[in-house]
Motif scaffolding. Structure first.
Motif, short mmCIF file in Angstrom:
data_model
loop_
_atom_site.label_atom_id
_atom_site.label_comp_id
_atom_site.label_asym_id
_atom_site.label_seq_id
_atom_site.Cartn_x
_atom_site.Cartn_y
_atom_site.Cartn_z
N TRP A 4 29.06 -48.68 24.08
CA TRP A 4 28.29 -49.42 23.08
C TRP A 4 29.53 -49.13 21.87
CZ3 TRP A 4 26.35 -47.96 18.24
CH2 TRP A 4 25.50 -49.14 17.64
N TYR A 5 29.88 -50.48 21.29
CA TYR A 5 30.99 -50.62 20.35
C TYR A 5 30.54 -51.05 19.27
CZ TYR A 5 35.78 -51.65 18.76
OH TYR A 5 36.84 -52.07 17.97
N GLN A 6 30.67 -50.59 17.93
CA GLN A 6 30.11 -51.24 16.78
C GLN A 6 31.43 -51.13 15.93
OE1 GLN A 6 26.80 -49.29 15.04
NE2 GLN A 6 27.03 -50.83 13.05
N GLN A 7 31.58 -52.47 14.98
CA GLN A 7 32.67 -52.52 13.98
C GLN A 7 31.98 -52.60 12.56
OE1 GLN A 7 36.02 -54.95 14.74
NE2 GLN A 7 36.56 -55.34 13.01
N LEU A 8 32.43 -52.06 11.60
CA LEU A 8 31.79 -52.28 10.28
C LEU A 8 32.51 -53.48 9.67
CD1 LEU A 8 31.11 -48.66 8.84
CD2 LEU A 8 29.41 -50.36 10.16
N GLN A 9 31.85 -54.28 9.00
CA GLN A 9 32.64 -55.28 8.16
C GLN A 9 32.93 -54.87 6.97
OE1 GLN A 9 33.89 -58.20 9.75
NE2 GLN A 9 33.08 -57.05 11.57
N GLY A 37 32.85 -50.93 4.33
CA GLY A 37 32.61 -49.47 4.31
C GLY A 37 32.83 -48.70 5.60
N THR A 38 32.50 -47.51 5.69
CA THR A 38 32.84 -46.67 6.87
C THR A 38 31.66 -45.71 7.24
OG1 THR A 38 33.70 -44.83 5.07
CG2 THR A 38 35.28 -46.33 5.73
N TYR A 39 31.92 -45.30 8.27
CA TYR A 39 30.98 -44.19 8.80
C TYR A 39 31.22 -43.03 8.12
CZ TYR A 39 30.26 -47.36 12.63
OH TYR A 39 30.02 -48.82 13.36
N LEU A 40 29.99 -42.61 7.66
CA LEU A 40 29.90 -41.07 7.22
C LEU A 40 29.46 -39.94 8.20
CD1 LEU A 40 27.89 -42.50 4.11
CD2 LEU A 40 30.24 -41.93 4.17
N LEU A 41 30.34 -39.20 8.49
CA LEU A 41 30.51 -38.22 9.55
C LEU A 41 30.10 -36.91 8.86
CD1 LEU A 41 33.55 -39.04 11.36
CD2 LEU A 41 31.25 -39.93 11.90
N PRO A 42 29.23 -35.95 9.67
CA PRO A 42 29.02 -34.73 9.31
C PRO A 42 30.26 -33.97 9.05
CG PRO A 42 28.13 -35.11 11.36
CD PRO A 42 28.85 -36.19 10.89
N ARG A 43 30.19 -33.08 8.04
CA ARG A 43 31.34 -32.01 7.74
C ARG A 43 31.11 -30.64 8.19
NH1 ARG A 43 35.42 -34.09 3.51
NH2 ARG A 43 35.05 -36.14 3.45
N LEU A 81 22.65 -39.00 14.61
CA LEU A 81 23.40 -40.18 15.32
C LEU A 81 22.98 -41.42 14.66
CD1 LEU A 81 25.40 -41.53 17.13
CD2 LEU A 81 23.73 -41.43 18.99
N SER A 82 21.71 -41.68 14.49
CA SER A 82 21.02 -42.84 14.01
C SER A 82 21.65 -43.14 12.60
CB SER A 82 19.55 -42.63 14.27
OG SER A 82 18.99 -42.88 15.51
N MET A 83 21.52 -41.76 11.78
CA MET A 83 22.08 -42.20 10.32
C MET A 83 23.43 -42.38 10.45
SD MET A 83 19.77 -38.97 8.52
CE MET A 83 20.90 -38.14 8.38
N ILE A 84 24.34 -41.96 11.34
CA ILE A 84 25.38 -42.16 11.04
C ILE A 84 25.86 -43.77 11.55
CG2 ILE A 84 27.81 -41.86 12.56
CD1 ILE A 84 27.07 -39.04 13.16
N LEU A 85 25.13 -44.14 12.55
CA LEU A 85 25.34 -45.64 13.07
C LEU A 85 24.79 -46.67 11.73
CD1 LEU A 85 24.23 -45.47 16.54
CD2 LEU A 85 26.34 -45.84 15.71
N ASP A 86 23.72 -46.13 11.08
CA ASP A 86 23.33 -46.82 9.82
C ASP A 86 24.02 -46.69 8.59
OD1 ASP A 86 21.28 -48.02 11.42
OD2 ASP A 86 19.76 -46.50 11.12
N CYS A 87 25.09 -45.85 8.65
CA CYS A 87 26.13 -45.41 7.40
C CYS A 87 25.21 -44.74 6.33
CB CYS A 87 26.60 -46.72 6.97
SG CYS A 87 27.66 -47.62 8.23
N ILE A 88 24.00 -43.82 6.68
CA ILE A 88 23.48 -43.10 5.82
C ILE A 88 24.32 -41.96 5.51
CG2 ILE A 88 21.32 -41.72 5.36
CD1 ILE A 88 20.02 -44.06 7.22
N ASP A 89 24.49 -41.21 4.26
CA ASP A 89 25.32 -40.23 3.82
C ASP A 89 24.25 -39.16 4.39
OD1 ASP A 89 26.73 -38.16 2.76
OD2 ASP A 89 26.41 -38.88 0.59
N LEU A 90 25.06 -38.16 5.12
CA LEU A 90 24.40 -37.02 5.84
C LEU A 90 24.39 -35.79 4.85
CD1 LEU A 90 25.97 -37.27 9.32
CD2 LEU A 90 23.54 -37.83 8.51
N THR A 91 25.03 -35.84 3.80
CA THR A 91 25.29 -34.78 2.78
C THR A 91 23.84 -34.59 1.94
OG1 THR A 91 26.24 -35.88 1.20
CG2 THR A 91 27.64 -34.81 2.75
N SER A 92 23.13 -35.65 1.63
CA SER A 92 22.09 -35.59 0.98
C SER A 92 20.61 -35.43 1.64
CB SER A 92 21.54 -37.02 0.37
OG SER A 92 21.59 -37.94 1.33
#
Length: 108
Positions: A67-72, A74-80, A97-108
């Motif tokens: 499964w391949y996705q390309q953002l037009q 912004g960037t994916y926000l990955l957990p640190r 994973l759903s939040m990463i794919l939806d570009c939701i900030d995981l730090t909040s």
């Protein structure tokens, strides 16, 4: 968005991946770097250096799927996880994973 099974192991490869890799390249990366069995039914998530492209490889009933996705924009926000810098992979939940794919900030 893809529907994810309830009992699912998701492994995020933390290093940048060449998005030209296809099935054989990602299977080799899964075995050599992640030290995981690509036939396990887990989702293996790979992101490029700019974090604007993502590939998810998994084994379905008839073979491997990518499964391949390309953002037009912004960037994916990955957990640190600074304490896990030496590890190649990070196990994440289905919801993360759903939040990463939806570009939701995981730090909040």
């Amino acid at each position: 968005m893809i529907a994810l099974p309830t009992q699912l192991r998701v492994l995020l490869y933390r290093r940048p991946t060449d998005m030209r890799k296809s099935f054989h390249g990602l299977v080799a990366l899964t075995e050599s770097e992640l030290k995981q069995d690509p036939l396990s039914g887990s989702f293996f998530v790979f992101v490029n250096r700019r974090r604007d492209r993502i590939k998810i490889m998994y084994l379905g009933q008839t073979g491997f799927f990518i499964w391949y996705q390309q953002l037009q924009l912004g960037t994916y926000l990955l957990p640190r996880h600074e304490s896990l810098d030496e590890q190649a992979a990070l196990e994440v939940t289905r919801s993360k994973l759903s939040m990463i794919l939806d570009c939701i900030d995981l730090t909040s």
